[in-house]
Design a protein around this motif. Structure first.
Motif, mmCIF file in Angstrom:
data_model
loop_
_atom_site.group_PDB
_atom_site.id
_atom_site.type_symbol
_atom_site.label_atom_id
_atom_site.label_comp_id
_atom_site.label_asym_id
_atom_site.label_seq_id
_atom_site.Cartn_x
_atom_site.Cartn_y
_atom_site.Cartn_z
ATOM 1 N N ASP A 50 -67.639 -20.179 35.930
ATOM 2 C CA ASP A 50 -67.146 -21.464 36.442
ATOM 3 C C ASP A 50 -68.068 -22.618 36.057
ATOM 4 O O ASP A 50 -67.626 -23.759 35.929
ATOM 5 C CB ASP A 50 -67.025 -21.402 37.974
ATOM 6 C CG ASP A 50 -66.012 -20.368 38.389
ATOM 7 O OD1 ASP A 50 -65.239 -19.949 37.513
ATOM 8 O OD2 ASP A 50 -65.984 -20.000 39.567
ATOM 9 N N ASP A 102 -62.822 -32.110 37.286
ATOM 10 C CA ASP A 102 -62.163 -30.845 37.666
ATOM 11 C C ASP A 102 -61.473 -30.992 38.999
ATOM 12 O O ASP A 102 -60.339 -30.528 39.193
ATOM 13 C CB ASP A 102 -63.219 -29.740 37.757
ATOM 14 C CG ASP A 102 -63.184 -28.864 36.524
ATOM 15 O OD1 ASP A 102 -62.418 -29.218 35.607
ATOM 16 O OD2 ASP A 102 -63.895 -27.855 36.488
ATOM 17 N N ASP B 39 -58.367 -19.857 30.886
ATOM 18 C CA ASP B 39 -56.914 -20.033 30.953
ATOM 19 C C ASP B 39 -56.241 -18.782 31.477
ATOM 20 O O ASP B 39 -55.351 -18.833 32.329
ATOM 21 C CB ASP B 39 -56.365 -20.349 29.559
ATOM 22 C CG ASP B 39 -56.699 -21.776 29.159
ATOM 23 O OD1 ASP B 39 -57.152 -22.516 30.045
ATOM 24 O OD2 ASP B 39 -56.507 -22.121 27.997
ATOM 25 N N GLN B 42 -56.802 -18.442 35.093
ATOM 26 C CA GLN B 42 -55.937 -19.338 35.870
ATOM 27 C C GLN B 42 -54.514 -18.786 35.937
ATOM 28 O O GLN B 42 -53.874 -18.789 36.989
ATOM 29 C CB GLN B 42 -55.927 -20.725 35.243
ATOM 30 C CG GLN B 42 -57.147 -21.543 35.646
ATOM 31 C CD GLN B 42 -57.204 -22.871 34.942
ATOM 32 O OE1 GLN B 42 -56.489 -23.083 33.969
ATOM 33 N NE2 GLN B 42 -58.052 -23.749 35.423
ATOM 34 N N GLU B 43 -54.082 -18.309 34.780
ATOM 35 C CA GLU B 43 -52.737 -17.722 34.703
ATOM 36 C C GLU B 43 -52.598 -16.578 35.711
ATOM 37 O O GLU B 43 -51.639 -16.500 36.472
ATOM 38 C CB GLU B 43 -52.560 -17.173 33.291
ATOM 39 C CG GLU B 43 -51.134 -17.127 32.781
ATOM 40 C CD GLU B 43 -51.139 -16.687 31.329
ATOM 41 O OE1 GLU B 43 -50.806 -15.529 31.087
ATOM 42 O OE2 GLU B 43 -51.528 -17.482 30.462
ATOM 43 N N THR B 45 -54.434 -16.094 38.298
ATOM 44 C CA THR B 45 -54.514 -16.599 39.675
ATOM 45 C C THR B 45 -53.150 -17.085 40.147
ATOM 46 O O THR B 45 -52.726 -16.797 41.269
ATOM 47 C CB THR B 45 -55.522 -17.760 39.747
ATOM 48 O OG1 THR B 45 -56.706 -17.357 39.099
ATOM 49 C CG2 THR B 45 -55.812 -18.133 41.173
#
Lengths: 134, 226
Positions: A50, A102, B39, B42-43, B45
């Motif tokens: 992150d 963000d 990415d 995120q997908e 998630t």
């Protein structure tokens, strides 16, 4: 600071006091860079995924600051306080900007990338000119 | 000289920090290329969120259906219990279960033979099946719910039939005294037999010994069981 001059006459040790200071600075900078890299490669903690984005922008800003410092040295305007504070504040500001971007859903880090990237190239160009002029 | 020293220190520090940052970043990026990209994460998630929501919906549906199933089960048990009570009622009416309740006890006994009363004809010395049949008839007519004679439950197929000097009930030979138990409203049952000109009087006239009693709690055996 007569860079070319210095290179030319390096074995004959004819440099002025300013040249000694600068070469000493570059030498120490390289040592510090190697030391930091060594520490970075061998510390057991890995940067979490992150934070990689923030760190990348911060590193870009830091790189820009260093090149700015080199340029200032060529211009004979180097000030260690401005250099150190600029280095850290730029890095932190870039990372903070990325973080806020963000949170807000805007790719604000692009602003940092563009700004510092442009300045990086400007600094490089100025440094190049100084070296070529002499 | 101290100024120069501090400058060297600051340059070295900055360079060291820069080196540290670059190497750490290098490692992080290298590490990332081996792992999952942001990415993709995120997908995943988003997918996870969707699936979680789906799961919630499904669990709501499960509880809904469980509720319905419970209701149906409850309905089923109610239906079963209703059927059970119906069955019990039918069995009671059919005489297949032991019943108890208030009622009367009627005992018919043959006349004493040694009274010396010559007017009583010999065939009257025994109690005819007709007497019992008419007693049953009267009792049914008075609302009796269950009747037994000498422990023989009277059901739809029961015969009361003279067989020589005996009476067969449910193919069993019964002998005097005939004890007739009837469950029903005791007063009505008493009245239907004891009415003036009724069966009790008739039997008495014939010389049959009749006793009629009310009982609060009579127990009648089931058909086929003694």
């Amino acid at each position: 600071m007569r860079y070319f001059y210095f290179i030319q006459y390096f074995p004959s040790i004819k440099e002025t006091a300013g040249d000694v200071v600068m070469w000493m600075g570059i030498f120490l900078a390289l040592i510090g860079l190697g030391l930091g890299a060594l520490i970075g490669f061998y510390i057991p903690v890995a940067l979490p995924q992150d934070y990689a984005k923030y760190m990348s922008v911060a590193a870009l800003a830091a790189l820009d600051s260093v090149f700015g410092g080199i340029r200032a040295a060529f211009e004979d305007k180097f000030d260690k306080d401005i250099f150190v504070t600029g280095f850290f504040s730029n890095a932190l500001l870039a990372a903070g900007l990325t973080y806020i971007g963000d949170r807000l859903g805007i790719d604000l880090y692009l602003a940092a990338v563009v700004a510092f990237g442009v300045r990086l190239f400007q600094n490089l160009a100025i440094i190049r000119r100084y070296i070529l002029k002499n | 000289m101290p100024q120069k020293t501090s400058m060297y220190v600051s340059i070295m520090l900055v360079a060291a920090v820069l080196g540290l940052m670059l190497s750490v970043q290098f490692r992080a990026v290298n590490h990332a290329s081996n792992g999952i990209s942001i990415d993709r994460a995120q997908e995943l998630t988003v997918e996870l969120k969707q699936i979680n929501k789906e799961k919630e919906d499904l669990s709501i549906e499960i509880s809904d259906l469980t509720f319905k199933l419970n209701q149906i089960k409850q309905g089923q048990t109610e239906a079963i219990s209703a059927l059970q009570s119906e069955l019990n009622k039918v069995r009671m009416n059919a005489g297949l279960i032991t019943v108890s309740g208030p009622g009367i006890e009627l005992v018919l006994d043959k006349p004493d033979t040694n009274t010396g009363d010559t007017q009583i004809s010999p065939e009257l010395m025994i109690i005819q099946d007709e007497y019992l049949l008419s007693a049953l008839n009267e009792l049914w007519g008075a609302g009796a719910e269950a009747i037994s004679i000498n422990g023989q439950r009277i059901i739809a197929t029961t015969e009361v039939r003279q067989a020589g000097s005996f009476i067969n009930i449910n193919l069993n030979r019964v002998v005097p005294p005939y004890q007739i138990l009837a469950i029903g409203n005791p007063q009505e049952l008493m009245d239907t037999l004891g009415i003036t000109g009724g069966l009790q009087e008739y039997w008495r006239d014939l010389g049959i010994k009749v006793s009629l009693e009310k009982h609060d709690d009579l127990t009648l055996p089931a058909y086929g069981k003694k």
